[in-house]
Scaffold this motif. Structure first.
Motif, short mmCIF file in Angstrom:
data_model
loop_
_atom_site.label_atom_id
_atom_site.label_comp_id
_atom_site.label_asym_id
_atom_site.label_seq_id
_atom_site.Cartn_x
_atom_site.Cartn_y
_atom_site.Cartn_z
N SER A 1 0.95 -1.55 0.18
CA SER A 1 0.18 0.04 0.12
C SER A 1 0.78 1.13 0.12
O SER A 1 0.65 2.34 -0.77
CB SER A 1 -0.61 0.20 0.81
OG SER A 1 -1.44 1.31 1.54
N ASP A 2 2.16 2.10 0.84
CA ASP A 2 2.92 2.53 0.74
C ASP A 2 3.09 2.78 -0.31
O ASP A 2 3.90 3.86 -0.95
CB ASP A 2 3.77 2.29 2.66
CG ASP A 2 3.20 2.35 3.45
OD1 ASP A 2 1.60 3.05 3.47
OD2 ASP A 2 3.59 2.15 4.27
N PHE A 3 4.04 1.40 -0.83
CA PHE A 3 4.65 1.34 -2.54
C PHE A 3 4.14 2.35 -3.10
O PHE A 3 4.08 3.15 -4.39
CB PHE A 3 5.60 0.33 -2.86
CG PHE A 3 6.86 0.16 -3.22
CD1 PHE A 3 7.01 0.99 -4.62
CD2 PHE A 3 7.31 -0.42 -3.12
CE1 PHE A 3 7.75 1.18 -5.45
CE2 PHE A 3 8.02 -0.41 -4.17
CZ PHE A 3 8.74 0.43 -5.27
N HIS B 1 14.10 11.25 -2.93
CA HIS B 1 12.86 12.33 -3.04
C HIS B 1 12.67 11.81 -1.21
O HIS B 1 12.82 10.58 -1.28
CB HIS B 1 11.78 12.15 -3.64
CG HIS B 1 10.24 12.99 -3.69
ND1 HIS B 1 9.46 12.51 -2.09
CD2 HIS B 1 9.49 14.02 -4.48
CE1 HIS B 1 8.98 13.52 -3.11
NE2 HIS B 1 8.87 14.53 -3.85
N PRO B 2 12.02 12.86 -0.60
CA PRO B 2 11.77 12.89 1.03
C PRO B 2 10.34 11.64 0.44
O PRO B 2 10.29 10.63 1.71
CB PRO B 2 11.09 13.57 1.70
CG PRO B 2 11.83 15.21 0.65
CD PRO B 2 12.19 14.21 -0.89
N ALA B 3 9.53 11.48 -0.11
CA ALA B 3 8.05 10.36 0.58
C ALA B 3 9.03 8.99 -0.03
O ALA B 3 8.85 8.11 0.94
CB ALA B 3 7.39 10.84 -0.52
N HIS B 4 10.04 8.54 -0.83
CA HIS B 4 10.95 7.63 -0.72
C HIS B 4 11.67 7.44 -0.44
O HIS B 4 11.76 6.39 0.41
CB HIS B 4 11.34 8.08 -2.84
CG HIS B 4 12.37 6.10 -3.07
ND1 HIS B 4 13.24 6.60 -2.76
CD2 HIS B 4 11.44 4.92 -3.58
CE1 HIS B 4 14.15 4.55 -2.86
NE2 HIS B 4 12.89 4.24 -3.51
N GLU B 5 12.87 8.58 0.27
CA GLU B 5 13.15 7.79 1.82
C GLU B 5 12.64 6.95 2.49
O GLU B 5 12.81 6.72 3.77
CB GLU B 5 14.49 9.01 2.25
CG GLU B 5 15.27 9.27 1.13
CD GLU B 5 15.71 10.30 1.01
OE1 GLU B 5 15.24 11.44 1.94
OE2 GLU B 5 17.31 10.69 0.33
N ARG B 6 11.57 7.79 3.38
CA ARG B 6 10.69 7.52 4.02
C ARG B 6 9.94 6.21 3.91
O ARG B 6 10.33 4.99 5.12
CB ARG B 6 9.27 8.87 4.69
CG ARG B 6 9.47 9.72 4.93
CD ARG B 6 8.66 10.45 4.99
NE ARG B 6 7.55 10.73 4.63
CZ ARG B 6 7.70 12.56 3.53
NH1 ARG B 6 8.57 13.06 3.79
NH2 ARG B 6 6.83 11.95 2.92
N PHE B 7 9.52 5.63 2.50
CA PHE B 7 9.08 4.77 2.51
C PHE B 7 9.70 3.19 3.09
O PHE B 7 9.64 2.44 3.16
CB PHE B 7 8.51 4.81 1.39
CG PHE B 7 8.62 3.41 0.37
CD1 PHE B 7 7.03 1.94 0.99
CD2 PHE B 7 9.20 2.15 -0.33
CE1 PHE B 7 6.84 1.21 0.89
CE2 PHE B 7 8.54 0.92 -1.08
CZ PHE B 7 7.88 0.28 -0.25
N VAL B 8 11.56 3.54 1.82
CA VAL B 8 12.83 2.65 2.42
C VAL B 8 12.76 2.50 3.88
O VAL B 8 13.01 1.59 4.33
CB VAL B 8 13.87 2.84 1.82
CG1 VAL B 8 14.95 2.38 1.60
CG2 VAL B 8 13.42 3.10 0.25
N GLY B 9 12.62 4.07 4.51
CA GLY B 9 12.64 3.65 6.21
C GLY B 9 11.96 2.96 6.95
O GLY B 9 11.81 2.32 7.91
#
Length: 105
Positions: free
Chosen positions: A29-31, A79-87
């Protein structure tokens, strides 16, 4: 080479044996939220392995993003959204595999 080649970013995930279905569903869902949050993603799709060959080496989920340029892909990566997701992946993800390629015909 096609007239308008595209850059594909392919991500494979293998989840931990103890990752619950809720945790896996949250990752999926987050991806799926990233294309709306990050400019430059031209297309997004995902699916789970259905190959009968047994050669997936534990990878069960495949995500493919399409970009028009290296610059768009590079902007996505930081991108901050991608970095948050990876985290958020550490709790459920055992390992990942990423392959980027330019379409060829």
């Amino acid at each position: 080479m096609p007239a308008n080649p595209s850059l594909r970013h392919v991500v494979l995930f293998a989840f931990k044996a103890d990752a619950g279905q809720d945790a896996i569903d949250a990752v999926v869902s987050d991806f799926a939220k990233l294309p709306a949050a990050i400019p430059g993603i031209q297309a997004y799709e995902w699916g789970t392995n259905v190959s009968p060959e047994g050669l997936n080496n534990g990878f069960t989920h495949c995500f493919t993003l399409t970009f028009g340029s290296d610059a768009d892909r590079d902007a996505y990566l930081v991108h901050p959204a991608h970095e948050r997701f990876v985290g958020t992946l550490g709790g459920a993800l055992e390992r990942s595999l990423v392959v980027d390629y330019w379409t060829q015909g």
